[in-house]
Design a protein around this motif. Sequence first.
Motif, PDB file in Angstrom:
ATOM      1  N   PHE A   1       0.829  -1.206   0.000  1.00  0.00           N
ATOM      2  CA  PHE A   1       0.000   0.000   0.000  1.00  0.00           C
ATOM      3  C   PHE A   1       0.866   1.260   0.000  1.00  0.00           C
ATOM      4  O   PHE A   1       1.717   1.442   0.867  1.00  0.00           O
ATOM      5  CB  PHE A   1      -0.914   0.041   1.218  1.00  0.00           C
ATOM      6  N   ALA A   2       0.612   2.146  -0.963  1.00  0.00           N
ATOM      7  CA  ALA A   2       1.285   3.446  -1.000  1.00  0.00           C
ATOM      8  C   ALA A   2       0.644   4.397   0.005  1.00  0.00           C
ATOM      9  O   ALA A   2       1.315   5.274   0.551  1.00  0.00           O
ATOM     10  CB  ALA A   2       1.215   4.040  -2.408  1.00  0.00           C
ATOM     11  N   THR A   3      -0.653   4.213   0.242  1.00  0.00           N
ATOM     12  CA  THR A   3      -1.426   5.001   1.211  1.00  0.00           C
ATOM     13  C   THR A   3      -2.383   4.046   1.915  1.00  0.00           C
ATOM     14  O   THR A   3      -2.677   2.959   1.392  1.00  0.00           O
ATOM     15  CB  THR A   3      -2.238   6.112   0.508  1.00  0.00           C
ATOM     16  N   PRO A   4      -2.901   4.433   3.074  1.00  0.00           N
ATOM     17  CA  PRO A   4      -3.886   3.567   3.733  1.00  0.00           C
ATOM     18  C   PRO A   4      -5.117   3.381   2.849  1.00  0.00           C
ATOM     19  O   PRO A   4      -5.555   4.335   2.195  1.00  0.00           O
ATOM     20  CB  PRO A   4      -4.240   4.327   5.011  1.00  0.00           C
ATOM     21  N   PRO A   5      -5.683   2.176   2.805  1.00  0.00           N
ATOM     22  CA  PRO A   5      -6.871   1.938   1.998  1.00  0.00           C
ATOM     23  C   PRO A   5      -8.059   2.778   2.484  1.00  0.00           C
ATOM     24  O   PRO A   5      -8.197   3.030   3.677  1.00  0.00           O
ATOM     25  CB  PRO A   5      -7.168   0.453   2.198  1.00  0.00           C
ATOM     26  N   ALA A   6      -8.897   3.172   1.546  1.00  0.00           N
ATOM     27  CA  ALA A   6     -10.171   3.821   1.864  1.00  0.00           C
ATOM     28  C   ALA A   6     -11.228   2.727   1.814  1.00  0.00           C
ATOM     29  O   ALA A   6     -11.346   2.019   0.806  1.00  0.00           O
ATOM     30  CB  ALA A   6     -10.477   4.915   0.856  1.00  0.00           C
ATOM     31  N   VAL A   7     -11.982   2.565   2.911  1.00  0.00           N
ATOM     32  CA  VAL A   7     -12.961   1.481   3.001  1.00  0.00           C
ATOM     33  C   VAL A   7     -14.314   2.047   3.408  1.00  0.00           C
ATOM     34  O   VAL A   7     -14.402   2.828   4.364  1.00  0.00           O
ATOM     35  CB  VAL A   7     -12.520   0.412   4.027  1.00  0.00           C
ATOM     36  N   GLU A   8     -15.358   1.653   2.664  1.00  0.00           N
ATOM     37  CA  GLU A   8     -16.729   2.029   2.998  1.00  0.00           C
ATOM     38  C   GLU A   8     -17.626   0.828   2.779  1.00  0.00           C
ATOM     39  O   GLU A   8     -17.258  -0.117   2.069  1.00  0.00           O
ATOM     40  CB  GLU A   8     -17.198   3.207   2.142  1.00  0.00           C
ATOM     41  N   HIS A   9     -18.816   0.883   3.377  1.00  0.00           N
ATOM     42  CA  HIS A   9     -19.774  -0.218   3.291  1.00  0.00           C
ATOM     43  C   HIS A   9     -21.083   0.287   2.684  1.00  0.00           C
ATOM     44  O   HIS A   9     -21.474   1.431   2.924  1.00  0.00           O
ATOM     45  CB  HIS A   9     -20.043  -0.792   4.688  1.00  0.00           C
ATOM     46  N   PHE A  10     -21.751  -0.604   1.943  1.00  0.00           N
ATOM     47  CA  PHE A  10     -22.975  -0.230   1.224  1.00  0.00           C
ATOM     48  C   PHE A  10     -24.038  -1.313   1.360  1.00  0.00           C
ATOM     49  O   PHE A  10     -23.714  -2.490   1.448  1.00  0.00           O
ATOM     50  CB  PHE A  10     -22.655  -0.043  -0.272  1.00  0.00           C
ATOM     51  N   HIS A  11     -25.311  -0.849   1.330  1.00  0.00           N
ATOM     52  CA  HIS A  11     -26.482  -1.738   1.269  1.00  0.00           C
ATOM     53  C   HIS A  11     -26.981  -1.735  -0.166  1.00  0.00           C
ATOM     54  O   HIS A  11     -27.048  -0.680  -0.802  1.00  0.00           O
ATOM     55  CB  HIS A  11     -27.638  -1.191   2.119  1.00  0.00           C
ATOM     56  N   LEU A  12     -27.389  -2.874  -0.667  1.00  0.00           N
ATOM     57  CA  LEU A  12     -27.949  -2.981  -2.007  1.00  0.00           C
ATOM     58  C   LEU A  12     -29.362  -2.388  -2.022  1.00  0.00           C
ATOM     59  O   LEU A  12     -30.199  -2.734  -1.190  1.00  0.00           O
ATOM     60  CB  LEU A  12     -28.010  -4.458  -2.429  1.00  0.00           C
TER      61      LEU A  12
END
Length: 98
Positions: free
Chosen positions: A83-94
Amino acid sequence: MILEVALFDIVPGRETAFEEQFAQAELVISQASGYVRHELQRGIETPTKYVLLVRWQTLEDHTEGFRQSALFTQWRALIGPFFATPPAVEHFHLLAES
């Protein structure tokens, strides 16, 4: 079901090594409770960018079960060095599907 979307920015020149190591990381995440499936996609315009889409049964399966487990420690040890930068993580509902 929940969709986790993680954006990875990989150190330039390390893309092939990341993809090879990700094959091992797949074996780790697939053991997690509540894991359903995943896919990894690589950017066309920016080949150092990847998007990881992971389906979980519940949000807690990811945020509590996996993220607080020894499996996550293994997972991060395998792919974190790329990783060059920390991952961006988000969650979604269908909401809709065709």
